[in-house]
Design a protein around this motif. Structure first.
Motif, PDB file in Angstrom:
ATOM      1  N   LEU A  68     -50.386  23.582  26.097  1.00 34.40           N
ATOM      2  CA  LEU A  68     -50.747  24.761  25.329  1.00 34.40           C
ATOM      3  C   LEU A  68     -51.830  25.529  26.070  1.00 34.40           C
ATOM      4  O   LEU A  68     -52.387  25.047  27.069  1.00 34.40           O
ATOM      5  N   HIS A  69     -52.142  26.715  25.559  1.00 33.45           N
ATOM      6  CA  HIS A  69     -53.103  27.586  26.243  1.00 33.45           C
ATOM      7  C   HIS A  69     -54.176  28.040  25.265  1.00 33.45           C
ATOM      8  O   HIS A  69     -53.908  28.234  24.073  1.00 33.45           O
ATOM      9  N   ALA A  70     -55.383  28.214  25.772  1.00 36.69           N
ATOM     10  CA  ALA A  70     -56.519  28.564  24.920  1.00 36.69           C
ATOM     11  C   ALA A  70     -57.214  29.817  25.416  1.00 36.69           C
ATOM     12  O   ALA A  70     -57.253  30.099  26.623  1.00 36.69           O
ATOM     13  N   GLN A  71     -57.744  30.554  24.469  1.00 33.76           N
ATOM     14  CA  GLN A  71     -58.696  31.620  24.754  1.00 33.76           C
ATOM     15  C   GLN A  71     -59.720  31.625  23.636  1.00 33.76           C
ATOM     16  O   GLN A  71     -59.537  30.970  22.605  1.00 33.76           O
ATOM     17  N   PHE A  72     -60.793  32.390  23.836  1.00 36.05           N
ATOM     18  CA  PHE A  72     -61.922  32.326  22.915  1.00 36.05           C
ATOM     19  C   PHE A  72     -62.145  33.651  22.204  1.00 36.05           C
ATOM     20  O   PHE A  72     -62.062  34.724  22.805  1.00 36.05           O
ATOM     21  N   VAL A  73     -62.419  33.540  20.916  1.00 36.05           N
ATOM     22  CA  VAL A  73     -62.957  34.667  20.164  1.00 36.05           C
ATOM     23  C   VAL A  73     -64.430  34.765  20.546  1.00 36.05           C
ATOM     24  O   VAL A  73     -65.188  33.804  20.393  1.00 36.05           O
ATOM     25  N   ARG A  74     -64.813  35.926  21.047  1.00 34.72           N
ATOM     26  CA  ARG A  74     -66.174  36.082  21.571  1.00 34.72           C
ATOM     27  C   ARG A  74     -66.931  37.164  20.804  1.00 34.72           C
ATOM     28  O   ARG A  74     -66.328  38.103  20.266  1.00 34.72           O
TER      29      ARG A  74
END
Length: 789
Positions: free
Chosen positions: A42-48
């Motif tokens: 799976l792949h992740a990104q961040f709420v910043r």
């Protein structure tokens, strides 16, 4: 004059062996984190955070979780992760302990701070999920300067730092300083500012984590300079035993210090992978790398220096203020920059009295991490401008002012209580000046000035403290005390050798240089040596690579391990050949008798006995061929040194600075691979020039960073790089096994001061001097025309 040649004491050490990494990396066979694909990944990104300073009122991830392709989304309350706490063993008035949450949960302190992690089936779905998130804030006025942070009544960023100061130390205040200023023939006053920079490794930060059910172990692939420290911090944060975390570093595309601290994102990815039960990958995009990653270098030095009529450096006092951003980095803490500056000035110069105060200040900017040189480019810039100005005020040649004060007798214990090992400070200055004169640049400068052209020549003399051992870091009162390194070495049945080191290569050619050390130590061909790094399950513990420690400390551990393995080979061979140990020697992949040189046992023959015919081993010798060794520097470390010079021309119409020629004379002790050393010097000088003329991260009044892409962050290309002439001196280190002193940071340390000195030398006819980097065309043009900078 011919350039000095490096000595070569051995078959491989001192030889420019072709880099063994290059065929793999140049043909696309390198394996970086983003090249790794795991089943079910799976792949992740961040709420910043979109605000620089505020209280989080609500984090709404419902729309995120409903986004097609999104598997999970976690805010701070959804993943139990202990905060990262970097600590110094200092009283509160010197160090304010604060924490950095892995995900912000109540307060955001800079734009780009991670608030939640989104896990999805594709990178694009993860980005869509991030866009769907809704965060509600109560916003505060951003604090974007140290003056604002230190102002009376300023809002505090951390409850633990009520005055917005992480660190406030006065390491030295020697007697007689005030009296020295009173009797001085000249007092030089100077304020130097340096802009905020991004270390800008080619490969951004990344993490790929998976939970190995069979081993009950979290496996984290990440491009870090400090894999064991990442393991320690990750295990502590997610609450598992340290053995339950394995950190693996594949090929790494640069680090420069940015990756020698523990990031929040890597821990969050690991925690998310454990939670969802599938591999999770995060690759930092360039926007986040430029705006939300660790930054460095934003410092101000306010200084006074006292000189006698003959140029003697009598006294020096300095106030150092470092803008460290929103958090204290692990493990070095926010003290990394002010402690380096305070502890290591006055560098290569003798000094009668010294007073210094160093402060690390919290602001609403991305946090600061070490970056190649760590404060030394800034304080060297300061000291070298002071030497130049002292020469002007005393009507002396500024190079003679330097000569009057350079350390020439070793070992030398400085006013800062550091003992310098033998170096070539004066010799490097003399040779560098000679190189400039040989090419006629002083005459060319005089001719150019007569024609109304603005050509300047600048010099910088400096040292690079390398191989910081445990005692050096303990002196900073760090609770995590880096220093030692461990090496394991094993010979297999076929006589090939595998060596494992706790250091971590991110472009320094360790696969080549460490193999050279082993090949010389065991007297076998370098092709029969393989290096393993970057796997916490392969080595007991190690502190990775930073501060030019790999050759000095890691290389010494490797050499000791190779020596121990060689002693085992000799002991077994003596038994099998029925002779004494002192009658044997290692040569050409074999053990030879000295009395009958043609009689020998190959390493393969000895290995066969060690592994397959253990009954033939000497009594008390265990089967196998394996050795472990450690090395630590117990004194103040060792010092590389160099002198750099630059010739620049200023364009009166545009203010542009063109570097016409660059010179560097460096002494890093024994150069294990001279070609690698030259590459390190050239790369370091390029990064120093970038800081001197091009790169800066600025912020608007709301804390919004100025550089979300390379359209805004100006990095030099090959077109801006000058022709660099290098020369080498060699003063071997007397405190370690290899004689190497370290070469990783020297190029960068001297370049900023060298360029600023050259620009100010060109500006001398205008009566205006610049005291800030990067040096902008606008500032140069204003100085040349009397306008506003």
């Amino acid at each position: 004059m011919s350039e000095p040649k490096m000595s070569r004491d051995g078959a491989f050490i001192g030889a420019s062996v072709r880099r063994r990494e290059d065929p793999r990396l140049l043909t696309g066979a390198g394996r970086f984190v983003d090249d790794i694909e795991l089943t079910g990944q799976l792949h992740a990104q961040f709420v910043r955070s979109k605000v620089a300073f505020g209280r989080i009122l609500d984090v709404d991830l419902e729309a995120t979780r409903a986004t097609p392709g999104v598997v999970a989304a976690f805010a701070a309350d959804d993943l139990v992760m202990a905060p990262i706490a970097a600590l110094l063993d200092r009283p509160f008035e010197q160090f304010r302990p604060t924490e950095m949450p892995v995900l912000a949960h109540d307060t955001v302190r800079f734009i780009g701070e991670p608030i939640a992690i989104v896990v999805a089936r594709t990178p694009y779905a993860a980005e869509d999920g991030v866009e769907a998130a809704r965060v509600e804030y109560e916003t505060f006025d951003a604090i974007v300067s140290t003056d604002a942070a230190l102002a009376h009544g300023a809002r505090r960023l951390h409850d633990g730092a009520p005055d917005n100061v992480f660190v406030d130390v006065s390491l030295f205040d020697t007697p007689g300083l005030d009296e020295a200023f009173e009797r001085a023939a000249q007092v030089v006053e100077m304020t130097i500012d340096s802009g905020r920079q991004n270390a800008l490794p080619l490969e951004t930060r990344a993490a790929l984590a998976e939970w190995d059910e069979r081993e009950s172990q979290l496996v984290l692939h990440t491009p870090t300079q400090v894999p064991h420290l990442v393991r320690t911090a990750t295990a502590a944060s997610i609450g598992v035993p340290e053995r339950a975390v394995r950190v693996i570093v594949p090929d790494m595309g640069g680090g420069f210090g940015l990756k020698c601290v523990v990031g929040r994102e890597e821990i969050a990815v690991a925690a998310a992978a454990k939670r969802v039960g599938k591999p999770v990958k995060w690759i930092e995009d360039r926007k986040d790398a430029l705006t939300a990653s660790f930054l460095a270098r934003e410092q101000r030095y306010v200084a006074r220096a006292a000189f006698a009529a003959d140029g003697e450096f009598l006294a020096f006092e300095c106030d150092v203020v470092c803008d460290m951003g929103a958090y204290s980095c692990y493990p070095f803490t926010a003290g990394i920059e002010p402690l380096m500056a305070s502890g290591e000035m006055p560098g290569v110069y003798r000094l009668g009295a010294y007073r210094v105060r160093g402060r690390a200040v919290a602001t609403n900017k991305a946090p600061t991490a070490p970056y190649r040189g760590v404060s030394r480019p800034q304080y060297v810039m300061l000291l070298e401008q002071i030497m130049d100005q002292a020469g002007r005020q005393l009507r002396m040649d500024p190079l003679d002012v330097r000569r009057r004060n350079l350390i020439t007798e070793f070992p030398y214990t400085s006013i800062n209580n550091i003992t310098y090992d033998p170096g070539s400070y004066l010799e490097s200055l003399d040779l560098c000046e000679q190189m400039v004169r040989e090419e006629g640049w002083f005459e060319r400068q005089a001719e150019a000035r007569a024609q109304g052209r603005h050509i300047g020549i600048g010099f910088a003399c400096f040292s690079e403290r390398t191989g910081y051992g445990s005692s050096a870091f303990a002196a900073r009162k760090m609770l995590v005390v880096p220093g030692f390194d461990i090496s394991d070495i094993r010979m297999d049945l076929d006589g090939t050798v595998t060596v494992t080191s706790g250091t971590m290569s991110h472009g320094q050619s360790h696969e080549t240089t460490m193999a050279q050390i082993v090949a010389d130590g065991l007297q076998l061909d370098i092709s029969r040596v393989k290096l393993h790094q970057g796997d916490t399950d392969r080595i007991t513990y190690g502190f990775g690579t930073f501060a030019s420690r790999s050759a000095v400390i890691g290389g010494s551990a490797v050499q000791l391990a190779a020596r121990a393995l060689g002693e085992d080979l000799l002991e077994i061979a003596a038994h099998l050949m029925e002779t004494n140990l002192d009658n044997l020697e290692l040569r050409d992949g074999s053990v030879h008798r000295r009395d009958t040189p043609d009689e020998r046992l190959t390493f393969e023959e000895i290995a066969r006995v060690a592994y397959l015919e253990a009954h033939r081993l000497p009594k008390g010798v265990s089967p196998g061929l394996h050795a472990t060794a450690s090395f630590d520097v117990t004194n103040d470390g060792t010092f590389s040194n160099a002198t750099q010079a630059a010739v620049v021309e200023l364009d009166p119409d545009t203010g542009a600075v063109k570097i016409l020629r660059y010179f560097c004379v460096e002494d890093c002790g024994v150069a294990i691979n001279p070609q690698v050393v030259e590459g390190q010097a050239r790369g370091g000088i390029a990064q120093g020039i970038a800081g001197a003329l091009f790169e800066e991260v600025t912020y608007d009044a709301n804390g919004e960073p100025s550089c979300a892409s390379f359209m805004d962050y100006c990095i030099p290309t090959a077109m801006e790089m000058p022709d660099i002439r290098l020369a080498h001196l060699e003063t071997p280190c007397i405190y370690n096994e290899t004689g190497a002193k370290g070469a990783g940071e020297g190029g960068t340390i001297g370049a900023v001061g060298t360029i600023l000195g050259a620009v100010n030398n060109a500006l001398e006819p205008t009566g205006t001097l610049l005291e800030r980097t990067p040096i902008t065309p606008r500032a140069v043009h204003a100085a040349m025309t009397g306008g506003t900078r």
